[in-house]
Scaffold this motif. Structure first.
Motif, PDB file in Angstrom:
ATOM      1  N   THR A 107       0.933  -1.391   0.030  1.00 31.45           N
ATOM      2  CA  THR A 107      -0.085   0.186  -0.021  1.00 31.45           C
ATOM      3  C   THR A 107       0.931   1.157  -0.020  1.00 31.45           C
ATOM      4  O   THR A 107       1.980   1.408   0.835  1.00 31.45           O
ATOM      5  CB  THR A 107      -0.831   0.134   1.144  1.00 31.45           C
ATOM      6  OG1 THR A 107      -1.884  -0.980   1.088  1.00 31.45           O
ATOM      7  CG2 THR A 107      -1.924   1.367   1.232  1.00 31.45           C
ATOM      8  N   ALA A 130       0.393   5.896  -0.856  1.00 36.18           N
ATOM      9  CA  ALA A 130      -0.741   6.650  -0.474  1.00 36.18           C
ATOM     10  C   ALA A 130      -2.016   6.601  -1.805  1.00 36.18           C
ATOM     11  O   ALA A 130      -3.112   7.048  -1.481  1.00 36.18           O
ATOM     12  CB  ALA A 130      -0.448   8.182  -0.642  1.00 36.18           C
ATOM     13  N   ARG A 131      -1.516   6.157  -2.729  1.00 41.12           N
ATOM     14  CA  ARG A 131      -2.480   6.138  -3.768  1.00 41.12           C
ATOM     15  C   ARG A 131      -3.368   4.755  -3.837  1.00 41.12           C
ATOM     16  O   ARG A 131      -4.210   4.595  -4.616  1.00 41.12           O
ATOM     17  CB  ARG A 131      -1.728   6.123  -5.346  1.00 41.12           C
ATOM     18  CG  ARG A 131      -1.419   7.657  -5.520  1.00 41.12           C
ATOM     19  CD  ARG A 131      -0.852   7.820  -7.107  1.00 41.12           C
ATOM     20  NE  ARG A 131       0.392   7.122  -7.262  1.00 41.12           N
ATOM     21  CZ  ARG A 131       1.499   7.674  -7.257  1.00 41.12           C
ATOM     22  NH1 ARG A 131       1.622   8.926  -6.920  1.00 41.12           N
ATOM     23  NH2 ARG A 131       2.417   6.906  -7.658  1.00 41.12           N
ATOM     24  N   GLY A 132      -3.023   3.759  -3.222  1.00 42.39           N
ATOM     25  CA  GLY A 132      -3.895   2.497  -3.136  1.00 42.39           C
ATOM     26  C   GLY A 132      -3.021   1.308  -2.677  1.00 42.39           C
ATOM     27  O   GLY A 132      -1.750   1.210  -2.728  1.00 42.39           O
ATOM     28  N   SER A 135       2.406   1.884 -15.261  1.00 40.15           N
ATOM     29  CA  SER A 135       1.977   2.312 -14.307  1.00 40.15           C
ATOM     30  C   SER A 135       0.611   3.153 -14.823  1.00 40.15           C
ATOM     31  O   SER A 135       0.896   4.081 -15.616  1.00 40.15           O
ATOM     32  CB  SER A 135       2.791   3.368 -13.458  1.00 40.15           C
ATOM     33  OG  SER A 135       2.068   4.073 -12.557  1.00 40.15           O
ATOM     34  N   HIS A 186      -0.550   5.938 -13.059  1.00 36.87           N
ATOM     35  CA  HIS A 186      -0.264   7.155 -12.979  1.00 36.87           C
ATOM     36  C   HIS A 186       0.533   7.804 -14.063  1.00 36.87           C
ATOM     37  O   HIS A 186       0.266   9.016 -14.304  1.00 36.87           O
ATOM     38  CB  HIS A 186       0.630   6.975 -11.789  1.00 36.87           C
ATOM     39  CG  HIS A 186       0.912   8.433 -11.213  1.00 36.87           C
ATOM     40  ND1 HIS A 186      -0.119   9.119 -10.520  1.00 36.87           N
ATOM     41  CD2 HIS A 186       2.142   9.051 -11.126  1.00 36.87           C
ATOM     42  CE1 HIS A 186       0.454  10.083 -10.182  1.00 36.87           C
ATOM     43  NE2 HIS A 186       1.584  10.363 -10.543  1.00 36.87           N
ATOM     44  N   ASN A 210       4.536  10.110  -1.689  1.00 33.87           N
ATOM     45  CA  ASN A 210       3.869   9.706  -3.086  1.00 33.87           C
ATOM     46  C   ASN A 210       3.070  10.857  -3.423  1.00 33.87           C
ATOM     47  O   ASN A 210       1.686  10.648  -3.601  1.00 33.87           O
ATOM     48  CB  ASN A 210       3.161   8.400  -3.301  1.00 33.87           C
ATOM     49  CG  ASN A 210       4.361   7.499  -3.439  1.00 33.87           C
ATOM     50  OD1 ASN A 210       4.201   6.757  -2.546  1.00 33.87           O
ATOM     51  ND2 ASN A 210       4.877   7.233  -4.476  1.00 33.87           N
ATOM     52  N   GLU A 211       3.330  12.247  -3.398  1.00 30.84           N
ATOM     53  CA  GLU A 211       2.560  13.387  -3.781  1.00 30.84           C
ATOM     54  C   GLU A 211       1.149  13.645  -2.835  1.00 30.84           C
ATOM     55  O   GLU A 211       0.444  14.365  -3.106  1.00 30.84           O
ATOM     56  CB  GLU A 211       2.004  13.352  -5.182  1.00 30.84           C
ATOM     57  CG  GLU A 211       2.925  13.091  -6.119  1.00 30.84           C
ATOM     58  CD  GLU A 211       2.443  12.790  -7.648  1.00 30.84           C
ATOM     59  OE1 GLU A 211       2.342  13.640  -8.345  1.00 30.84           O
ATOM     60  OE2 GLU A 211       1.786  11.696  -7.791  1.00 30.84           O
ATOM     61  N   ALA A 212       1.338  12.912  -1.465  1.00 34.34           N
ATOM     62  CA  ALA A 212       0.036  13.059  -0.806  1.00 34.34           C
ATOM     63  C   ALA A 212      -0.011  14.364   0.085  1.00 34.34           C
ATOM     64  O   ALA A 212      -1.259  14.474   0.499  1.00 34.34           O
ATOM     65  CB  ALA A 212       0.234  11.685   0.357  1.00 34.34           C
ATOM     66  N   PRO A 260       2.278  17.031  -4.794  1.00 33.32           N
ATOM     67  CA  PRO A 260       2.067  16.382  -6.497  1.00 33.32           C
ATOM     68  C   PRO A 260       3.041  17.130  -7.347  1.00 33.32           C
ATOM     69  O   PRO A 260       3.273  18.216  -7.307  1.00 33.32           O
ATOM     70  CB  PRO A 260       0.584  17.105  -6.545  1.00 33.32           C
ATOM     71  CG  PRO A 260      -0.118  17.144  -5.267  1.00 33.32           C
ATOM     72  CD  PRO A 260       1.250  17.540  -4.214  1.00 33.32           C
ATOM     73  N   GLU A 268       8.097  11.885  -9.078  1.00 29.53           N
ATOM     74  CA  GLU A 268       7.023  12.001  -9.997  1.00 29.53           C
ATOM     75  C   GLU A 268       7.043  13.379 -10.575  1.00 29.53           C
ATOM     76  O   GLU A 268       6.759  13.377 -11.907  1.00 29.53           O
ATOM     77  CB  GLU A 268       5.532  12.104  -9.105  1.00 29.53           C
ATOM     78  CG  GLU A 268       5.265  10.471  -8.863  1.00 29.53           C
ATOM     79  CD  GLU A 268       5.590  10.090  -7.421  1.00 29.53           C
ATOM     80  OE1 GLU A 268       5.103   9.050  -7.095  1.00 29.53           O
ATOM     81  OE2 GLU A 268       6.527  10.723  -6.973  1.00 29.53           O
TER      82      GLU A 268
END
Length: 346
Positions: free
Chosen positions: A19, A21-23, A50, A52, A188-190, A216, A238
């Motif tokens: 897991t 932050a995106r899932g 990905s 993403h 992770n951009e959260a 982000p 990212e």
């Protein structure tokens, strides 16, 4: 000379659900590429797309026939620059699909020359780095258990996924469970920029090495804000896909993170490294959910790196490929020393 090609889809289950932050995911699908010359030598590559970045295994399989037609048309795996240019002209995006072809070509070239890639590039295998071992988001006690498992297996560098409402608790728990480990964190951009700075200020006291992608990618000014106010070094992941992106964020991060699956191949990966170092940045090579079909190629870059996060094969329940050995996380290029990338189907 003539070349023949083939494609295969494989499923890679994880040892534990993973897991960020995106899932959450329990397995990953990769697409394998084989390029064979007329003397029976086979180059192996893998695509780990990905969503993403707008890719799936279906889109990879859809574009690979066109990409591999170019490889067969050129017919010479040593024409890496020519093939790369034509691949980019054919599909501007689809970096994982292009990366699979790039890796397979480099693997084949190394096998034709009977040289591991690091020797083909003139690199010193003793200048290697250790990969981190990633601890995915979970309930705090489960994360503690994962840390204890990782350290018992000898992994000295841990990358901890954050992006929850209990991030400080998580970092405190990880530090308690592994007091001597090197700990990095990845949001992770959260976070928002101000949330990122507040969180980083709270977790800095737990001896965190650096923070990866706090905001982000679509918020470059937010990244600048975090960079200017963070007590810890900031890594941009990212925010960086190609070498051009390095120039755009070089004044708002300390570390550039490259991944074969987002940059499109080994030649662009080396351009990212050179561009980052020219701008005074450190470099980390990361990965998606990949097997050694592609991770072995990324590991060949180790002497050029400051950090590595190439632990995907370590997180799999079973990897169908052997690659570069990673005893205690060390990318041990000399131990495999096989021609090409070192990837070999078990």
């Amino acid at each position: 000379m003539s070349l023949s090609t083939s494609v295969e889809r494989v499923e890679l289950p994880f040892e534990f659900p993973f897991t960020i932050a995106r899932g959450t995911t329990t397995s990953a699908e990769n697409v394998l590429v084989r390029i064979e010359d007329d003397e029976g030598r086979v180059g192996i590559g893998g695509a780990a797309p990905s969503p993403h970045y707008g890719e799936t295994v279906d889109t990879v399989e859809a574009v690979l026939p066109d990409l591999l037609e170019i490889v067969e048309d050129v017919g010479d795996p040593h024409q890496l620059a020519r093939i790369e240019r034509r691949l980019q002209e054919t599909v501007r995006r689809n970096p994982a699909a292009r990366a699979a072809v790039s890796v397979a070509l480099h693997d084949l070239v190394g096998k034709r020359l009977d040289l591991p890639l690091y020797r083909y590039w003139g690199l010193d295998p003793t200048e290697s780095v250790r990969t981190s071992y990633t601890i995915g988001i979970d309930d705090t006690e489960t994360m503690r258990e994962k840390v204890e498992t990782a350290t018992s297996r000898g992994y000295e560098v841990l990358k901890v996924k954050l992006g929850t409402d209990r991030d400080e608790e998580i970092v405190r728990t990880i530090r308690e469970a592994a007091p001597d480990a090197t700990v990095r964190v990845d949001a992770n951009e959260a976070w928002t920029p101000k949330e990122a700075v507040r969180t980083i200020e709270r977790i800095a006291k737990y001896d965190v090495e650096f923070v990866e992608q706090p905001v982000p990618a679509e918020d470059p000014e937010g990244l600048r804000y975090v960079f200017e106010h963070s007590p810890l070094p900031v890594a941009a992941d990212e925010s960086i896909e190609t070498a051009v992106d390095v120039t755009r964020v070089a004044d708002r991060c300390d570390i550039a993170v490259l991944k074969l699956m987002k940059c499109g191949g080994l030649r662009e990966a080396r351009r990212i490294i050179e561009t980052a170092h020219a701008h005074g940045l450190e470099v980390m090579c990361g990965c998606m959910y990949e097997s050694n079909a592609s991770i072995a190629a990324a590991a060949q870059l180790a002497p050029l790196l400051d950090y590595a996060d190439l632990d995907s094969p370590l997180l799999l329940a079973d990897d169908p490929f052997e690659g570069v050995p990673m005893p205690d996380g060390l990318l041990d290029l000399g131990a495999a020393d096989r021609p090409g990338t070192g990837a070999r189907r078990e």
